[in-house]
Design a protein around this motif. Structure first.
Motif, PDB file in Angstrom:
ATOM      1  N   PHE A  28      34.545 -18.069 -68.707  1.00 19.69           N
ATOM      2  CA  PHE A  28      33.203 -17.557 -69.016  1.00 19.69           C
ATOM      3  C   PHE A  28      33.227 -16.677 -70.268  1.00 19.69           C
ATOM      4  O   PHE A  28      32.314 -16.722 -71.095  1.00 19.69           O
ATOM      5  CB  PHE A  28      32.656 -16.770 -67.827  1.00 19.69           C
ATOM      6  CG  PHE A  28      31.292 -16.187 -68.061  1.00 19.69           C
ATOM      7  CD1 PHE A  28      30.160 -16.981 -67.979  1.00 19.69           C
ATOM      8  CD2 PHE A  28      31.140 -14.835 -68.375  1.00 19.69           C
ATOM      9  CE1 PHE A  28      28.897 -16.456 -68.201  1.00 19.69           C
ATOM     10  CE2 PHE A  28      29.889 -14.300 -68.607  1.00 19.69           C
ATOM     11  CZ  PHE A  28      28.755 -15.110 -68.520  1.00 19.69           C
ATOM     12  N   GLN A  29      34.286 -15.853 -70.389  1.00 22.29           N
ATOM     13  CA  GLN A  29      34.392 -14.981 -71.562  1.00 22.29           C
ATOM     14  C   GLN A  29      34.533 -15.787 -72.854  1.00 22.29           C
ATOM     15  O   GLN A  29      34.028 -15.382 -73.910  1.00 22.29           O
ATOM     16  CB  GLN A  29      35.583 -14.038 -71.395  1.00 22.29           C
ATOM     17  CG  GLN A  29      35.397 -12.984 -70.320  1.00 22.29           C
ATOM     18  CD  GLN A  29      36.645 -12.157 -70.062  1.00 22.29           C
ATOM     19  OE1 GLN A  29      37.760 -12.557 -70.443  1.00 22.29           O
ATOM     20  NE2 GLN A  29      36.485 -11.006 -69.429  1.00 22.29           N
ATOM     21  N   LYS A  30      35.207 -16.925 -72.799  1.00 18.28           N
ATOM     22  CA  LYS A  30      35.437 -17.745 -73.986  1.00 18.28           C
ATOM     23  C   LYS A  30      34.234 -18.618 -74.341  1.00 18.28           C
ATOM     24  O   LYS A  30      33.904 -18.799 -75.523  1.00 18.28           O
ATOM     25  CB  LYS A  30      36.668 -18.634 -73.778  1.00 18.28           C
ATOM     26  CG  LYS A  30      37.977 -17.886 -73.774  1.00 18.28           C
ATOM     27  CD  LYS A  30      39.140 -18.857 -73.554  1.00 18.28           C
ATOM     28  CE  LYS A  30      40.467 -18.124 -73.545  1.00 18.28           C
ATOM     29  NZ  LYS A  30      41.610 -19.056 -73.295  1.00 18.28           N
ATOM     30  N   THR A  31      33.599 -19.173 -73.317  1.00 16.91           N
ATOM     31  CA  THR A  31      32.540 -20.161 -73.573  1.00 16.91           C
ATOM     32  C   THR A  31      31.133 -19.624 -73.362  1.00 16.91           C
ATOM     33  O   THR A  31      30.164 -20.213 -73.861  1.00 16.91           O
ATOM     34  CB  THR A  31      32.741 -21.388 -72.663  1.00 16.91           C
ATOM     35  OG1 THR A  31      32.549 -20.987 -71.289  1.00 16.91           O
ATOM     36  CG2 THR A  31      34.137 -21.970 -72.827  1.00 16.91           C
ATOM     37  N   GLY A  32      31.035 -18.532 -72.604  1.00 17.51           N
ATOM     38  CA  GLY A  32      29.711 -18.019 -72.279  1.00 17.51           C
ATOM     39  C   GLY A  32      29.028 -18.838 -71.196  1.00 17.51           C
ATOM     40  O   GLY A  32      27.851 -18.621 -70.884  1.00 17.51           O
ATOM     41  N   LYS A  33      29.745 -19.772 -70.622  1.00 17.34           N
ATOM     42  CA  LYS A  33      29.201 -20.632 -69.575  1.00 17.34           C
ATOM     43  C   LYS A  33      30.014 -20.459 -68.294  1.00 17.34           C
ATOM     44  O   LYS A  33      31.230 -20.239 -68.354  1.00 17.34           O
ATOM     45  CB  LYS A  33      29.254 -22.102 -70.007  1.00 17.34           C
ATOM     46  CG  LYS A  33      28.456 -22.419 -71.260  1.00 17.34           C
ATOM     47  CD  LYS A  33      28.623 -23.891 -71.639  1.00 17.34           C
ATOM     48  CE  LYS A  33      27.874 -24.217 -72.924  1.00 17.34           C
ATOM     49  NZ  LYS A  33      28.048 -25.650 -73.314  1.00 17.34           N
TER      50      LYS A  33
END
Length: 314
Positions: A28-33
């Protein structure tokens, strides 16, 4: 050996069972998803319950407990189960499945060999099977019983005296026997934290603290939660016994001092009463000649005896 555990009808359940929460957070931190497969935390809880359930199920099918064996009571089976279902043994079985090579832990690669992480991963796979097999308990029995057999084979290396002794139970029993005598209110704290003793390492360990009162506190560190907790209670039992002995010695000394004070007070009261009685007597002073000395001594002895007799009957 246990490769059948990786055979799923629904592969998404397997991916979720292999995904640690750390992996989900980093994704989530890397992709925002959000990570579409989620994490394995709920499966871990389910897996723990299933292993414990089928452990007892297997033992009953083997005819335990019975009076002709070491497992004479249901509590014996529970104690053995507690000794065998731990991170150490389950992580060893996880390695047989090569889970360290396929588990998802984000960038925390060192966690792939962490016994707790591996143990939790094996539990999560077992928990995921419950949903993959559509709650079929008979199918689950065929999946889990071989794991129980493997655990029991490891258990043969443990002496009976070792798996039957439970420091936590012994501590609580001893504490209960002292109820009302000592000011002891145990408070247990369990933390999962990074091991600061090793530089440049992401290794985490359990920090377990048992606070008995404001002056007695026991703290232990370890990878295995149950073993660390039992070590804490074992040390607490030792410290509690020492504390109890010291308390009894102090109480004995205090009682001896009280007894001495009471004796001194009694003697003081007796002398005060004696002096008061003597002072209240009408004693006339006479001058005696030598020839009357014997008579005087007799009268004094008689009078003094009468005073003592009077005091005794008051």
């Amino acid at each position: 050996m246990f490769n059948y555990l990786l055979e799923f009808r629904n592969q998404k359940l397997l991916v979720q069972a292999l995904s640690n929460k750390i992996h989900e957070i980093e994704y989530f931190q890397k992709t925002g998803k959000p990570y579409k497969y989620g994490n394995n935390e709920e499966f871990i809880i389910d897996g723990q319950q299933l292993i414990e359930f089928y452990f007892y199920d297997y033992m009953m099918l083997q005819g335990f407990p019975n009076e002709q064996s070491q497992l004479k009571k249901s509590s014996d089976i529970i104690q053995l189960r507690q000794r065998l279902i731990n991170d150490k043994y389950l992580s060893e079985m996880a390695i047989l499945l090569n889970l360290q090579n396929i588990i998802n832990v984000g960038n925390q690669k060192s966690l792939k060999n962490n016994p707790k992480i591996l143990s939790d991963c094996l539990k999560s796979i077992i928990g995921a099977h419950y949903y993959d097999k559509q709650n079929d308990l008979e199918t689950l029995r065929d999946l889990i019983h071989p794991i129980i057999v493997q655990l029991l084979n490891k258990g043969e290396q443990i002496a009976k005296a070792q798996w039957k002794y439970n420091p936590k139970s012994s501590f609580l029993e001893y504490l209960n026997s002292l109820k009302g005598q000592l000011e002891i209110n145990p408070k247990l704290t369990i933390e999962w934290k990074k091991d600061d003793s090793m530089q440049n390492s992401n290794k985490s360990i359990y920090q377990i603290t048992l606070e008995l009162n404001s002056t007695l506190k026991i703290q232990k560190f370890g990878i295995n939660k149950r073993e660390t907790e039992q070590n804490v209670y074992l040390e607490a039992l030792i410290q509690l016994r020492k504390y109890d002995i010291k308390h009894n010695q102090n109480q004995k000394t205090l009682n001896q001092q009280k007894t001495k004070i009471i004796q001194i007070q009694d003697e003081s009261q007796f002398l005060t009463s004696l002096n008061s009685t003597i002072n209240n007597q009408d004693l006339t002073i006479h001058s005696f000649s030598d020839q009357n000395q014997d008579k005087y001594n007799l009268d004094c002895d008689l009078q003094f005896n009468l005073i003592l007799e009077k005091i005794a009957f008051e």
